[in-house]
Design a protein around this motif. Structure first.
Motif, mmCIF file in Angstrom:
data_model
loop_
_atom_site.group_PDB
_atom_site.id
_atom_site.type_symbol
_atom_site.label_atom_id
_atom_site.label_comp_id
_atom_site.label_asym_id
_atom_site.label_seq_id
_atom_site.Cartn_x
_atom_site.Cartn_y
_atom_site.Cartn_z
ATOM 1 N N VAL A 243 0.833 -1.207 0.000
ATOM 2 C CA VAL A 243 0.000 0.000 0.000
ATOM 3 C C VAL A 243 0.866 1.255 0.000
ATOM 4 O O VAL A 243 0.630 2.194 -0.787
ATOM 5 N N ILE A 244 1.882 1.312 0.858
ATOM 6 C CA ILE A 244 2.744 2.498 0.925
ATOM 7 C C ILE A 244 3.506 2.672 -0.383
ATOM 8 O O ILE A 244 3.623 3.791 -0.912
ATOM 9 N N ILE A 245 4.013 1.578 -0.939
ATOM 10 C CA ILE A 245 4.736 1.659 -2.213
ATOM 11 C C ILE A 245 3.808 2.133 -3.328
ATOM 12 O O ILE A 245 4.192 2.958 -4.166
ATOM 13 N N SER A 246 2.564 1.651 -3.336
ATOM 14 C CA SER A 246 1.586 2.096 -4.342
ATOM 15 C C SER A 246 1.294 3.587 -4.211
ATOM 16 O O SER A 246 1.220 4.313 -5.215
ATOM 17 N N GLN A 247 1.106 4.053 -2.983
ATOM 18 C CA GLN A 247 0.823 5.476 -2.762
ATOM 19 C C GLN A 247 1.991 6.349 -3.205
ATOM 20 O O GLN A 247 1.795 7.397 -3.831
ATOM 21 N N LEU A 248 3.212 5.917 -2.905
ATOM 22 C CA LEU A 248 4.398 6.684 -3.315
ATOM 23 C C LEU A 248 4.561 6.676 -4.829
ATOM 24 O O LEU A 248 4.925 7.691 -5.431
ATOM 25 N N PHE A 249 4.259 5.543 -5.454
ATOM 26 C CA PHE A 249 4.348 5.457 -6.902
ATOM 27 C C PHE A 249 3.290 6.339 -7.561
ATOM 28 O O PHE A 249 3.557 7.033 -8.545
ATOM 29 N N GLY A 250 2.069 6.321 -7.001
ATOM 30 C CA GLY A 250 1.007 7.165 -7.542
ATOM 31 C C GLY A 250 1.334 8.645 -7.420
ATOM 32 O O GLY A 250 0.983 9.446 -8.290
ATOM 33 N N ALA A 251 2.041 9.016 -6.331
ATOM 34 C CA ALA A 251 2.425 10.410 -6.114
ATOM 35 C C ALA A 251 3.740 10.761 -6.816
ATOM 36 O O ALA A 251 4.200 11.907 -6.726
ATOM 37 N N LYS A 252 4.389 9.781 -7.475
ATOM 38 C CA LYS A 252 5.650 9.972 -8.219
ATOM 39 C C LYS A 252 6.802 10.433 -7.321
ATOM 40 O O LYS A 252 7.673 11.184 -7.758
ATOM 41 N N ARG A 253 6.820 9.934 -6.097
ATOM 42 C CA ARG A 253 7.912 10.244 -5.159
ATOM 43 C C ARG A 253 8.911 9.088 -5.235
ATOM 44 O O ARG A 253 8.961 8.203 -4.392
ATOM 45 N N ILE A 254 9.763 9.121 -6.266
ATOM 46 C CA ILE A 254 10.625 7.983 -6.585
ATOM 47 C C ILE A 254 11.701 7.756 -5.524
ATOM 48 O O ILE A 254 12.040 6.605 -5.203
ATOM 49 N N GLY A 255 12.265 8.821 -4.965
ATOM 50 C CA GLY A 255 13.277 8.660 -3.924
ATOM 51 C C GLY A 255 12.728 7.922 -2.716
ATOM 52 O O GLY A 255 13.329 6.957 -2.220
ATOM 53 N N ASP A 256 11.563 8.368 -2.237
ATOM 54 C CA ASP A 256 10.921 7.693 -1.112
ATOM 55 C C ASP A 256 10.481 6.273 -1.485
ATOM 56 O O ASP A 256 10.503 5.364 -0.651
ATOM 57 N N LEU A 257 10.091 6.094 -2.744
ATOM 58 C CA LEU A 257 9.692 4.775 -3.223
ATOM 59 C C LEU A 257 10.845 3.778 -3.082
ATOM 60 O O LEU A 257 10.667 2.663 -2.570
ATOM 61 N N LYS A 258 12.030 4.181 -3.534
ATOM 62 C CA LYS A 258 13.192 3.289 -3.439
ATOM 63 C C LYS A 258 13.539 3.001 -1.984
ATOM 64 O O LYS A 258 13.878 1.863 -1.622
ATOM 65 N N SER A 259 13.431 4.011 -1.135
ATOM 66 C CA SER A 259 13.694 3.807 0.295
ATOM 67 C C SER A 259 12.705 2.807 0.883
ATOM 68 O O SER A 259 13.072 1.936 1.682
ATOM 69 N N ALA A 260 11.440 2.935 0.491
ATOM 70 C CA ALA A 260 10.402 2.047 1.010
ATOM 71 C C ALA A 260 10.647 0.603 0.585
ATOM 72 O O ALA A 260 10.430 -0.335 1.369
ATOM 73 N N VAL A 261 11.103 0.403 -0.646
ATOM 74 C CA VAL A 261 11.349 -0.950 -1.149
ATOM 75 C C VAL A 261 12.435 -1.649 -0.334
ATOM 76 O O VAL A 261 12.253 -2.789 0.125
#
Length: 455
Positions: A74-92
């Protein structure tokens, strides 16, 4: 392939996204079913009952793995939808390291407590050693289960539901081959089936983790990222913990009921085990549509497309309802043939009879369970996992309580099955109220956004 779920017709988008996930879940359930089918056919009711005695604990492992993965997805989907790629990679990377640590902890705990857990479940003395061995070896593979689920959650959050399927096809085929070899020519029985599952899970985990790591590293961004981010871990835990608790309620109910089932004779234990595997196969496939909806909702929620979430909810519910009707028809039409996959129908007629009662009594309830599942997907996607957890607890208390009441009143194991007709309708009414409240909130947010843009 990374997919943006915030555009296109919701029905088509959800169906294309859900189908590979559905196949992945079906294949993942093959792990447990293959063990039971092959052991049951080669060793009879005794081996099947031994796996059944340990099965509730394996459900807890699955509950922790899938619940934790939902929070990550869910968090990764929300970050991807918001195009926050830096936070996305951190979350992964945070998700991978966190689930690896949790998987290692539960692996050690399961191996150490296999014997005491079987005692607590009232495993009959003649099944105890086999059930303990199965649980100990199965526990050794839990860390691989967690890694695979983490990788699948990441792919799902990015809108890619195909890659995990490819790995699972390979590992499921390997599991069946190893099962046949270990239980057949090598005559290792329950012990061999557990090792086959563990090795197969290790293969799926290794391949999927390697690919998702390479895929995430390839994402280009000027934003800094971390390999472990406590803030994002808290965000994931906020959704994951209620999801784990909710999934654990399912496992806990099965554990309590298995203890009750173990008070009956071996044929009832074996028949209940066979039908439970078929039931859980169907239920987990239904639940996949809720998981897919969570990713769809989370991406749209991150992008601020609230009306699209409502349309997607009904598209997903329609798909789930159509699927449940097909499963109900199969379980009503050929339950004996399905149960016959696990044991010799002529030699184990009582086992078949128990399974037939289970499938025919419970399956009609699936028609309302589908709405409960998609409501859960909606609530998780918008970050309200705790709300759905509370609903699950109430439903769990009603159903488990009625299991004991009806079993005593009817003096029959079928009381366990009729109890579903009390718990599930209760859950449906609560979910309907939750959906209507969430729908009003989402559409109100869209109206406020439109007014702001007009001003």
């Amino acid at each position: 392939m990374i997919t943006d779920l915030t555009s296109g017709k919701p029905l088509g988008v959800i169906w294309r996204f859900s189908l590979p996930l559905l196949l992945s879940t079906a294949l993942q359930q093959v792990y447990n079913i293959a063990d039971s089918v092959i052991v049951g056919r080669f060793t009879g009711a005794e081996g099947l009952a031994a796996i059944g005695a340990a099965y509730p604990i394996t459900l807890f492992y699955i509950a922790f793995a899938t619940g934790a993965a939902m929070g990550c997805s869910v968090i990764i989907s929300q970050l991807f939808g918001a195009k926050r790629i830096g936070d996305l990679k951190s979350a992964v990377f945070t998700a991978l390291f966190s689930l690896l640590a949790l998987g290692l902890f539960l692996t050690g705990l399961g191996i150490a407590l296999a014997g005491p857990l079987m005692r607590q479940l009232n495993a009959p003395d003649h099944l105890f050693k086999s059930a303990q061995s199965y649980l100990s070896i199965y526990s050794a593979g839990v860390v691989f289960m967690f890694l695979y689920n983490a990788s699948t959650a990441i792919f799902t959050g990015l809108g890619d539901s195909r890659r995990p399927l490819y790995f699972l096809i390979l590992s499921s085929g390997l599991n069946i081959v190893l099962d046949l070899l270990a239980v057949g020519p090598l005559s290792l029985g329950v012990f061999g089936a557990a090792w086959a599952t563990t090795v197969s899970q290790a293969v799926a985990a290794g391949l999927s983790t390697a690919l998702v790591t390479r895929r995430i590293r390839a994402l280009s961004t000027a934003d800094a990222f971390r390999y472990f981010d406590r803030r994002l871990l808290r965000d994931m835990a906020r959704i994951a913990l209620p999801s784990i608790f909710q999934q654990s309620c399912v496992a806990l109910s099965h554990t309590i009921l298995q203890s009750l089932v173990n008070s009956f004779d071996t044929a009832v234990i074996a028949g209940y085990e066979a039908a439970s595997k078929l039931h859980n196969f169907a239920y987990m496939c239904f639940n996949t549509l809720g998981t897919a909806l969570s990713s769809f909702v989370a991406q749209c929620y991150g992008a601020g497309k609230h009306a699209r979430i409502v349309r997607g909810f009904w598209a997903s519910t329609g798909l789930c309802f159509a699927f449940t009707l097909a499963v109900i028809a199969v379980f009503q039409a050929i339950p004996a043939q399905l149960a016959g996959l696990f044991v010799d129908a002529e030699a184990e007629a009582e086992v078949i009879d128990v399974s037939v009662h289970y499938l025919r009594i419970i399956s009609p309830v699936y028609s309302i369970i589908c709405f409960i599942i998609t409501t859960g997907g909606l609530l998780r996607g918008v970050g309200k996992s705790m709300t759905f957890f509370i609903e699950t607890v109430i439903e769990f208390i009603v159903r488990v309580s009625m299991c004991f009441v009806l079993t005593l009143a009817m003096n029959s194991y079928t009381g366990l099955m009729w109890a579903w007709y009390f718990g599930s309708p209760c859950g449906f009414v609560m979910c309907l109220a939750l959906y209507l409240r969430e729908k009003r909130r989402l559409l109100s947010a869209d109206r406020l956004s439109e007014r702001s843009e007009a001003i």
